[in-house]
Design an enzyme around this catalytic site. Structure first.
Site, PDB file in Angstrom:
ATOM      1  N   ASP A  48     -10.098   2.416   2.630  1.00 27.12           N
ATOM      2  CA  ASP A  48      -9.875   1.719   3.997  1.00 27.12           C
ATOM      3  C   ASP A  48     -10.702   2.447   5.217  1.00 27.12           C
ATOM      4  O   ASP A  48     -11.594   1.796   5.927  1.00 27.12           O
ATOM      5  CB  ASP A  48      -8.515   1.406   4.418  1.00 27.12           C
ATOM      6  CG  ASP A  48      -7.940   0.275   3.442  1.00 27.12           C
ATOM      7  OD1 ASP A  48      -8.675  -0.870   3.131  1.00 27.12           O
ATOM      8  OD2 ASP A  48      -6.659   0.161   3.626  1.00 27.12           O
TER       9      ASP A  48
ATOM     10  N   LYS B 152       0.756  -1.246   0.413  1.00 35.07           N
ATOM     11  CA  LYS B 152       0.092   0.128  -0.124  1.00 35.07           C
ATOM     12  C   LYS B 152       0.781   1.340  -0.001  1.00 35.07           C
ATOM     13  O   LYS B 152       0.348   2.211  -0.615  1.00 35.07           O
ATOM     14  CB  LYS B 152      -0.930   0.027   1.136  1.00 35.07           C
ATOM     15  CG  LYS B 152      -2.129  -1.134   1.110  1.00 35.07           C
ATOM     16  CD  LYS B 152      -2.951  -1.002   2.198  1.00 35.07           C
ATOM     17  CE  LYS B 152      -4.143  -2.062   2.316  1.00 35.07           C
ATOM     18  NZ  LYS B 152      -5.062  -2.006   3.212  1.00 35.07           N
TER      19      LYS B 152
END
Ligand code: ATR
Length: 266
Positions: free
Chosen positions: A102, A66
């Protein structure tokens, strides 16, 4: 030909994302296929470029890439910039664009699926690694009464909290005597079958303990239940972040309820 998407990570074989996105595509009538790419560490950028060259339109990025995905992007959303991490790549542009779903995934699971109100709540975020960094901004945006970031290594909590005005940082011991309405475990302790060494008495009446890990009943959730708190794993967050990525790519938000129920039913 159907538009192509995939999840990229290492390992990625057990990812539920291809199944989730296949359900979303069917329910919304969007013509897409969604696969998975296991990229060796050191070959992430190459794998992204290869997928893009083959006409791939977007990628979900999972561990451990990420932060690398964030570095790769010419442009990102504000929420990805705040998290300094990207879990959603948009590739059908001149240069890769990065977003991070997220945080909103966690907040939607808490507020929409679980009916929790975060405004005015006392919130504890456990951990200061990538997982915590990815959701802190979204929690702060809900205007809780307080957000405390607590970590085994307090200096990491301090570095993270310093980026969010109004948040506090400490080690686990310093939590003694405090009570919280929402406790989010963003440490990786549960993956090792471990429990962060927390003082007793942290759970306010009616509190919710949320573990971002899913697919296993962690020690943290067991402790929360024993203390009378409600316990939730991260499966709802997984489905909600996927729905938000789908919205970013396709401009349509899929319903999540049936997909989450099917995953829970196993
Ligand atoms: P992730 O991207 O999953 O957040 P990470 O960046 O390696 O992974 O961070 C892991 C987090 O879990 C850290 O907050 C770590 O605490 P430290 O910063 O002190 O290392 C925390 N963690 C891991 N195992 C833990 C354990 N057994 N007890 C408490 N915290 C733990």
């Amino acid at each position: 030909m159907a538009d192509r998407y995939a999840v990229i990570g290492h390992p990625v074989a057990h990812s539920k994302s291809p199944w989730i996105h296949a359900q979303f595509a069917r329910a919304t009538g969007e013509d897409l296929e969604y696969g998975s790419i296991d990229a060796s560490p050191g070959e992430f950028a190459l794998a992204v470029e290869r997928f893009r060259a083959q006409g791939g339109k977007g990628l979900n990025v999972t561990l451990p890439f990420k932060e690398e995905a964030f570095q790769l992007c010419a442009q990102t959303s504000a929420r990805a910039a705040a998290a300094r991490a990207v879990n959603t790549l948009v590739l059908d542009r001149e240069r890769p664009y990065g977003d991070n779903t997220d945080g909103v995934g966690l907040v939607r699971d808490l507020c929409e699926n679980r009916g929790r109100r975060l405004a005015g709540a006392q919130v504890l975020l456990l951990g200061a690694g990538g997982a915590a960094q990815g959701v802190l901004g979204a929690l702060v945006q809900q205007a809780p009464a307080c957000v405390v970031v607590a970590n085994r290594t307090p200096a990491r909590a301090q570095a993270l909290a310093a980026r969010w005005p109004g948040t506090e940082a400490c080690g686990f011991d310093a939590l003694a005597g405090r009570r919280f309405d929402l406790l989010v475990n963003a440490t990786s302790a549960g993956l090792a079958g471990e429990l962060p060494p927390l003082p007793a008495g942290l759970f306010a009446p009616g509190s919710l303990a949320y573990d971002m890990v899913y697919g296993r009943d962690t020690e943290f959730l067991a402790m929360a239940r024993a203390a009378g708190a409600q316990a939730a794993d991260g499966l709802g967050m997984l489905v909600e972040q996927a729905a938000e990525s789908f919205l970013v790519w396709r401009g349509v938000r899929p319903e999540t309820r049936a997909v989450l129920a099917a995953l829970r039913a196993g």
